[in-house]
Design an enzyme around this catalytic site. Structure first.
Site, PDB file in Angstrom:
ATOM      1  N   HIS A 135     -12.774   4.016  14.196  1.00  0.00           N
ATOM      2  CA  HIS A 135     -12.180   2.688  14.253  1.00  0.00           C
ATOM      3  C   HIS A 135     -12.874   1.764  15.244  1.00  0.00           C
ATOM      4  CE1 HIS A 135      -8.559   5.067  12.768  1.00  0.00           C
ATOM      5  NE2 HIS A 135      -8.964   4.339  11.766  1.00  0.00           N
ATOM      6  N   TYR A 163     -10.081  16.117  -1.428  1.00  0.00           N
ATOM      7  CA  TYR A 163     -10.663  17.357  -1.938  1.00  0.00           C
ATOM      8  C   TYR A 163     -10.320  17.589  -3.405  1.00  0.00           C
ATOM      9  CZ  TYR A 163     -11.597  18.164   2.975  1.00  0.00           C
ATOM     10  OH  TYR A 163     -12.042  18.028   4.271  1.00  0.00           O
ATOM     11  N   CYS A 212     -17.983  23.764   2.957  1.00  0.00           N
ATOM     12  CA  CYS A 212     -17.206  22.529   2.892  1.00  0.00           C
ATOM     13  C   CYS A 212     -17.350  21.915   1.503  1.00  0.00           C
ATOM     14  CB  CYS A 212     -17.698  21.554   3.950  1.00  0.00           C
ATOM     15  SG  CYS A 212     -16.839  19.960   3.945  1.00  0.00           S
ATOM     16  N   HIS A 244       0.828  -1.211   0.000  1.00  0.00           N
ATOM     17  CA  HIS A 244       0.000   0.000   0.000  1.00  0.00           C
ATOM     18  C   HIS A 244       0.858   1.255   0.000  1.00  0.00           C
ATOM     19  CE1 HIS A 244      -3.000   2.978   1.109  1.00  0.00           C
ATOM     20  NE2 HIS A 244      -3.860   2.129   0.582  1.00  0.00           N
ATOM     21  N   ARG A 247     -16.005  22.120  10.925  1.00  0.00           N
ATOM     22  CA  ARG A 247     -15.288  21.113  10.146  1.00  0.00           C
ATOM     23  C   ARG A 247     -13.882  20.984  10.682  1.00  0.00           C
ATOM     24  NH1 ARG A 247     -13.563  16.925   8.686  1.00  0.00           N
ATOM     25  NH2 ARG A 247     -13.273  16.244   6.518  1.00  0.00           N
TER      26      ARG A 247
END
Length: 590
Positions: free
Chosen positions: A177, A438, A300, A153, A252
């Protein structure tokens, strides 16, 4: 002791392991994990056993794939664990995507867990901190081998920070998690238990909650996540005020809210050739530079993501229509501070970007970061502020106290809070949130094919509008004879909203809403939203209305009519016509 226990465990459970390997849900990763563990204890008899298993299943899990099993399934578990360990938006998205894909394509029969597993000491675990030696971690007293995942990864370097130790300090930053499906994924990598003595040692070490000092929030906010805190105001009150009260301005946060001592605060400005780095205290920022005030809307990138989720699941917080708010911001102009630090116009031939680093940090010490184009930063018309006030008061903690960047007309992600450093650079910020989040993609792009380097970082946002009243599913009284529709509209890049069209019949016919806002903005500097309102007669003989709104800016940019053509895997840039369905209650006497 650990090796002896492991031999006994493998000998008595051989038949169960053979049965387990028949389960399609346990992929090649599981086999490699077991083989690697056996190699680490160097037990010939056990290694031979696993060798025979690998030979038996080589046709379906080895170099050649056969049947319905595809090689593309192999990295899915690895993608899943990336979300567990890296803990940031796009990496976690790999995990959630992979789990959903696996659940849709495989059936896993439940198997009772073994009654005993090998016991390892913390020293045993600590020896496995590299790809060569294996990557082991512990969680709540259990031991997990994640080597095969880390080795493939691209985010493996971050994951290695937890190698040989406990996951809890890293997971404390991301409450996601603790969800059941995440723990189920991790359980597939379990190889043993931590010794009782080392369990006791871990329990005596109390890791403090990094969110324990977060500020108190207004109870009216609709919470999308607690840690980090992300919330939006109820839509029905969003358009009650042209200036959004700070308490209900959408929140945010990507990381815990840092505690910053205003007396010790320093802002560092770097990257200007031939100039020493400039260091400013909060007091110097307030007294050395003229104070400017700008009314600007922040939105956002994921505002209205919930509508994309209805088309096809996306990865990210399930924002409604209220991840947008409007405020007055006061502070020093970024251009003035850059000039004081040694910026000169000719530097634009060398540098193209201004980077920002926040004081909020993750468990590895990595700060939140972003960047904007240099021309926006130094333009007289750009109005970029180093703000220390919001709505006439000191910045609230959730909004960047003591100093934040306000970049009018630009996506909220570039308006870095708790600002600690400014860097003039030839390159964009290397931050995860600039490079690997984003960004917008085609509806055809999925998590198996996405290349974040292929798309530009979002800066200016597209034209947007939404209905705040009435709410979805509301009931109107026929006796009122009319309906009042309210909402907001805004466009990025300083483009002014010039019209909002409203339909009561799903878009067949339209009426023009009345715009409400502040003073007429200067061309190219329309940083604030427009609130709008329309009152219209209720259509006769109609029991349900589909109310629709769409906005137009002064460049004649218009919103797309549906969500599907603009769907993307991160659920950003959601700006289709907003639709609300309401019913009409008839007069009972009639």
């Amino acid at each position: 002791m650990a090796i002896t226990a492991f031999k006994m465990y493998q000998t008595t459970k051989t038949n169960a392991m053979l049965l387990l390997r028949h389960c399609q849900g346990v992929t090649r990763v599981g086999l490699l994990k077991t083989q690697r563990l056996l190699n680490s204890v160097a037990t010939p008899s056990v290694t031979g056993c696993v060798g025979s298993l690998c030979a038996r299943w080589g046709s379906s899990h080895g170099g050649q794939e056969s049947g319905s099993y595809k090689r593309s399934h192999v990295p899915n578990w690895r993608h899943a664990l990336a979300g567990l360990l890296a803990g940031t938006g796009a990496v976690l998205a790999y995990g959630l995507h992979s789990q959903a894909e696996r659940a849709a394509t495989t059936m896993v029969q439940p198997i009772d867990p073994p009654t005993s597993m090998p016991i390892f000491t913390q020293d045993d675990v600590t020896k496995h901190r590299s790809i060569e030696e294996g990557v082991w971690v512990t969680y709540k007293g259990s031991v997990y081998d994640i080597t095969e995942f880390v080795s493939m990864h691209p985010g493996g370097d971050k994951i290695l920070l937890a190698a040989g130790g406990a996951l809890e300090p890293f997971w404390a930053l991301y409450a996601v998690h603790s969800q059941e499906h995440v723990l189920e994924i991790l359980s597939e990598y379990k190889v043993g238990e931590l010794s009782a003595e080392d369990r006791r040692k871990q329990q005596t070490v109390k890791s403090s909650d990094p969110y324990s000092t977060d500020p108190v929030r207004h109870p009216a906010l609709h919470v999308n996540s607690l840690k980090p805190f992300n919330a939006e105001p109820p839509a029905e009150i969003l358009s009650d005020n042209y200036i959004t009260p700070s308490a209900i301005f959408f929140k945010r946060n990507h990381l815990p809210v840092p505690q910053v001592d205003p007396k010790a605060y320093q802002l560092h400005v770097e990257g200007l050739p031939g100039a020493e780095p400039l260091v400013l205290s909060l007091e110097e920022l307030k007294t050395r530079f003229p104070k400017h005030t700008v009314t600007a809307t922040l939105q956002c990138a994921g505002n209205r993501r919930s509508e994309m989720n209805k088309v096809k699941p996306v990865k990210g917080l399930n924002w409604g229509i209220a991840a947008i708010s409007n405020a007055t911001w006061s502070g020093a102009k970024l251009k003035d501070v850059l000039l004081a630090a040694g910026y000169r116009p000719e530097l634009a031939q060398q540098a193209c970007h201004v980077q920002f680093e926040g004081l909020d940090r993750d468990a590895t010490g990595t700060t939140y970061g972003a960047s904007i184009p240099l021309h926006k930063a130094v333009s007289d018309e750009g109005d970029v502020l180093l703000a220390y006030e919001m709505n006439g008061e000191d910045l609230p903690a959730d909004h960047g106290y003591p100093v934040r960047v306000v970049v009018p007309g630009t996506v909220g992600a570039r308006n870095v809070k708790w600002l600690g450093k400014i860097i003039v650079s030839e390159e964009e910020s290397s931050s995860h949130w600039q490079q690997n989040d984003y960004k917008g993609f085609s509806p055809a792009t999925d998590w198996d094919t996405v290349d974040f380097k292929s798309a530009p970082a979002i800066q200016e946002l597209p034209i947007q509008s939404a209905i705040t009243q009435p709410a979805e599913g509301a009931t109107l009284d026929r006796r009122a004879e009319e309906v009042t529709v309210k909402g907001y509209a805004w466009s990025g890049g300083g483009r002014e909203v010039v019209r909002v069209d409203v339909s009561l019949d799903g878009g067949q016919t339209w009426k023009v809403a009345q715009l409400q806002g502040g003073e007429k903005p200067q061309p190219g500097r329309a940083w604030a939203w427009k609130l709008w309102e329309l009152t219209a007669p209720l259509p006769p003989a109609t029991q349900e209305l589909e109310i629709v709104c769409k906005a137009v800016d002064n460049s004649y940019n218009m919103q797309p009519d549906t969500v599907a053509p603009i769907w993307n895997l991160r659920g950003v840039l959601s700006n289709a016509w907003h639709r609300v369905k309401v019913t009409i209650r008839e007069d009972e006497e009639e």
